[in-house]
Design an enzyme around this catalytic site. Structure first.
Site, short mmCIF file in Angstrom:
data_model
loop_
_atom_site.label_atom_id
_atom_site.label_comp_id
_atom_site.label_asym_id
_atom_site.label_seq_id
_atom_site.Cartn_x
_atom_site.Cartn_y
_atom_site.Cartn_z
CD GLU A 256 30.01 36.92 36.01
OE1 GLU A 256 30.30 37.99 35.47
OE2 GLU A 256 30.66 36.78 37.13
CB CYS A 290 28.84 38.83 28.06
SG CYS A 290 30.39 38.31 28.89
P1 NAD Z 1 19.84 33.05 28.19
O1 NAD Z 1 19.60 33.81 29.54
O2 NAD Z 1 18.49 32.84 27.38
O3 NAD Z 1 20.01 31.58 28.75
C1 NAD Z 1 21.13 31.36 29.38
C2 NAD Z 1 20.95 29.92 30.13
O4 NAD Z 1 20.06 29.79 30.85
C3 NAD Z 1 20.94 28.76 29.00
O5 NAD Z 1 21.32 27.70 29.57
C4 NAD Z 1 19.36 28.65 29.13
O6 NAD Z 1 18.72 27.32 28.90
C5 NAD Z 1 19.04 28.69 30.53
N1 NAD Z 1 17.69 29.19 31.04
C6 NAD Z 1 16.75 29.89 30.34
N2 NAD Z 1 15.62 29.98 30.88
C7 NAD Z 1 15.87 29.77 32.22
C8 NAD Z 1 15.28 29.64 33.32
N3 NAD Z 1 14.00 30.20 33.41
N4 NAD Z 1 15.81 29.12 34.52
C9 NAD Z 1 17.02 28.72 34.63
N5 NAD Z 1 17.84 28.43 33.30
C10 NAD Z 1 17.07 29.09 32.25
O7 NAD Z 1 21.06 33.69 27.61
P2 NAD Z 1 21.56 33.58 26.15
O8 NAD Z 1 20.83 34.65 25.30
O9 NAD Z 1 21.42 32.19 25.92
O10 NAD Z 1 23.04 34.13 26.20
C11 NAD Z 1 23.32 35.21 25.81
C12 NAD Z 1 23.28 36.35 26.96
O11 NAD Z 1 24.47 35.79 27.92
C13 NAD Z 1 23.60 37.61 26.89
O12 NAD Z 1 22.98 38.64 27.38
C14 NAD Z 1 25.18 37.60 27.25
O13 NAD Z 1 25.53 38.96 27.49
C15 NAD Z 1 25.11 36.84 28.50
N6 NAD Z 1 26.42 36.41 28.86
C16 NAD Z 1 27.07 37.00 30.07
C17 NAD Z 1 28.37 36.73 30.30
C18 NAD Z 1 29.02 37.14 31.58
O14 NAD Z 1 29.95 36.57 32.03
N7 NAD Z 1 28.55 38.21 32.32
C19 NAD Z 1 29.25 35.37 29.53
C20 NAD Z 1 28.68 35.04 28.44
C21 NAD Z 1 27.26 35.35 28.05
#
Ligand code: NAD
Length: 515
Positions: A256, A290
């Site tokens: 997501e 999101c």
């Molecule tokens: P992010 O991708 O930076 O981090 C999300 C998660 O991934 C965190 O727990 C982070 O520690 C982890 N992570 C980071 N690097 C990783 C790697 N290499 N391997 C595995 N895990 C890793 O996202 P963010 O900026 O913290 O969150 C905001 C984003 O999330 C926005 O783009 C938003 O649109 C999206 N989002 C989407 C939904 C949905 O349902 N589509 C819901 C909420 C947020």
């Protein structure tokens, strides 16, 4: 724009007790509240080896958990759904402290977690039932399709909905018979630990779900490398990295991801309702949502009226810290978010955009507040024209026709969510023209999000797979076809191969007519 500054009224839940639930003995991670910078508590991070150890323990626990009848597992979900409502205020206090969001935005987490758990509590036993299927030879082949758990599921979550995302992705994975390893964002581990505490209170065996906390570039990949299926929520950029790793390991994943969601106001819309709905939803969770709209396309016929009513609504939004239910827009979650929002706004303005509302930080409210911001005349070259801002910023674009509205709404690499304001009778047909996983007609995002029996997820670069609905559970299973044959599928007795060929050809001809 008025502000509210009510202070938190109750002590937070016992954070030391929650911290003790985290699996890990590594360096302490200090968590602070973004709305005022106060330290909240510390959580021990997991070393890479401890992630692997947690998965081994989960594998052991999974066997006993999966052996329980589906109804027994579902009963845990029902108890969790009730507990979440009973402990609403405790959850709201913690989520608000950890994210800085407004209380009304935090309420969405409570409602979503409870409804998701209850929906799957009701639906899972039926969805997981063995199903009779048409066999190769009717009456002679008895074919059944079974559903088995994947094993251990890794649930990786961001900071913006830190209670309900771990809850609503973990519950269906558990009900499918898996064990779960949750890796929350480093800024919001306590909300995920509260999810875990409530699941255990609801009767979940101790090692069937665990939380590991740690540096994103270390702990995230360690989880992805150790589990049997990954449920990832976060940015599209990180989603690609996770997808590549899952591809190499050939384990399944569901993602997501980000969005740049359109809101369309057509000429036949209820304009005051559209203006109020747009103001409510563009700035919900301070725009860190999101599925929140960041682009508004307004039909020329209603442009002036909508714009004036919308700006009026925005000017009346209540922004500030505290636990008042009246506050609508809280703090952003971190200085990095404020910097990103500011850079998007400054870039757009430098390239010719006009600020109709907001446009600046609100340091007098707290270190990470940013005013609800409305922009016009945003040029195509501005970063925020196409990139997700993930903050309280929305751009208005006039359109001359319905055709243009849909064409521009769909002119994006994303496809997560959309909002369409039009006459209800035309809603379903017109909604289907938008290239997005969820379309809300005469609502911003809550109508589709709250429809828990229907799938939710992204088209294009906004994701793969779905949460909610049957797909949100079945993705955590392996299907297995067991076919029991009564007579061999081969020539019998003195039948020649050619006679057999003619017989089965005739049989298939008949079958094709009916099945
Ligand atoms: P992010 O991708 O930076 O981090 C999300 C998660 O991934 C965190 O727990 C982070 O520690 C982890 N992570 C980071 N690097 C990783 C790697 N290499 N391997 C595995 N895990 C890793 O996202 P963010 O900026 O913290 O969150 C905001 C984003 O999330 C926005 O783009 C938003 O649109 C999206 N989002 C989407 C939904 C949905 O349902 N589509 C819901 C909420 C947020």
């Amino acid at each position: 724009m008025t502000t509210r500054t009510t202070a938190p009224s109750r002590p937070l839940p016992d954070l030391a007790a929650l911290a003790a639930l985290a699996t890990g003995t590594g360096p302490a991670l200090e968590v602070t509240s973004p709305s005022d910078g106060r330290p909240l508590g510390v959580v021990r991070q997991a070393h890479e080896g401890e992630v692997a150890g947690a998965v081994r323990a989960a594998r052991e626990a999974q066997k006993g958990w999966a052996a329980r009848p589906a109804r027994e597992r579902a009963a845990v979900a029902h108890r969790f759904a009730r507990l979440v409502l009973d402990r609403r205020d405790e959850i709201l206090d913690l989520v608000q402290a950890e994210t800085g969001k407004a209380r009304i935005a935090a309420l969405e987490e409570v409602l979503d977690a409870s409804r998701t758990a209850a929906y799957y509590g009701h639906a899972a036993p039926g969805l997981l039932r063995a199903r009779g299927r048409l066999g190769a030879l009717p009456l002679l082949t008895k074919t059944t399709e079974l559903r088995h758990p994947k094993g251990v599921v890794g649930v990786i979550t961001p900071w913006n909905y830190p209670f309900t995302l771990p809850a609503s992705d973990t519950v269906p994975a558990l009900l499918a018979g898996n064990a779960v390893l949750i890796k929350p964002d480093e800024k919001t581990p306590f909300s995920a630990l509260l999810t875990l505490a409530l699941l255990r209170e609801a009767g979940l065996p101790e090692r069937a779900a665990q939380v590991v906390v740690g540096p994103r570039e270390v702990t995230g990949p360690a989880v992805v490398d150790a589990v049997d299926f990954v449920m990832f929520t976060g940015s599209t950029a990180t989603g690609r990295k996770v997808a590549a790793r899952c591809g190499e390991r050939l384990v399944g994943f569901s993602a997501e991801l980000g969005g740049k969601n359109p809101l369309i106001v057509l000429g036949d819309a209820d304009v005051p309702a559209a203006a109020a709905g747009a103001a409510r939803t563009c700035f919900a969770n301070a725009g860190q949502l999101c599925i929140g709209p960041e682009r508004i396309y307004i039909h020329e016929a209603v442009r002036e009226r909508f714009t004036s009513l919308f700006l009026d609504e925005v000017s009346r939004l209540q922004v500030g810290p505290g636990t008042s239910w009246e506050t609508q827009v809280g703090s952003l979650a971190s200085p990095a978010q404020v910097a990103k929002v500011r850079s998007h706004v400054d870039d757009a303005v430098a390239k010719g955009a006009r600020i109709l509302a907001g446009g600046a930080a609100r340091p007098e409210l707290g270190p990470n507040f940013f005013a609800p911001t409305v922009l016009a005349d945003v040029p195509e070259t501005a970063v925020l024209c196409r990139e997700e801002t993930f903050g309280p910023v929305v751009a208005l674009y006039p359109v001359a026709s319905e055709e243009e509205a849909f064409a521009r709404a769909n002119d994006t690499g994303y496809g997560l969510s959309a909002s369409l304001w039009t006459a209800p009778a035309r809603g379903r047909k017109l909604g289907a023209r938008i290239e997005a996983g969820s379309v809300n007609v005469n609502e911003g995002y809550a109508a589709a999000w709250g429809s828990h029996s229907a799938g939710m997820g992204g088209w294009k670069e906004s994701g793969m797979g779905r949460r909610h609905g049957p797909e949100g559970l079945l993705k955590y299973t392996e299907s297995q076809t067991v076919a029991v044959q009564r007579v061999p599928i081969a020539p019998s007795g003195r039948m020649s191969a050619e006679q057999f060929a003619d017989l089965v050809t005739a049989g298939v001809r008949i079958m094709n007519r009916f099945f």
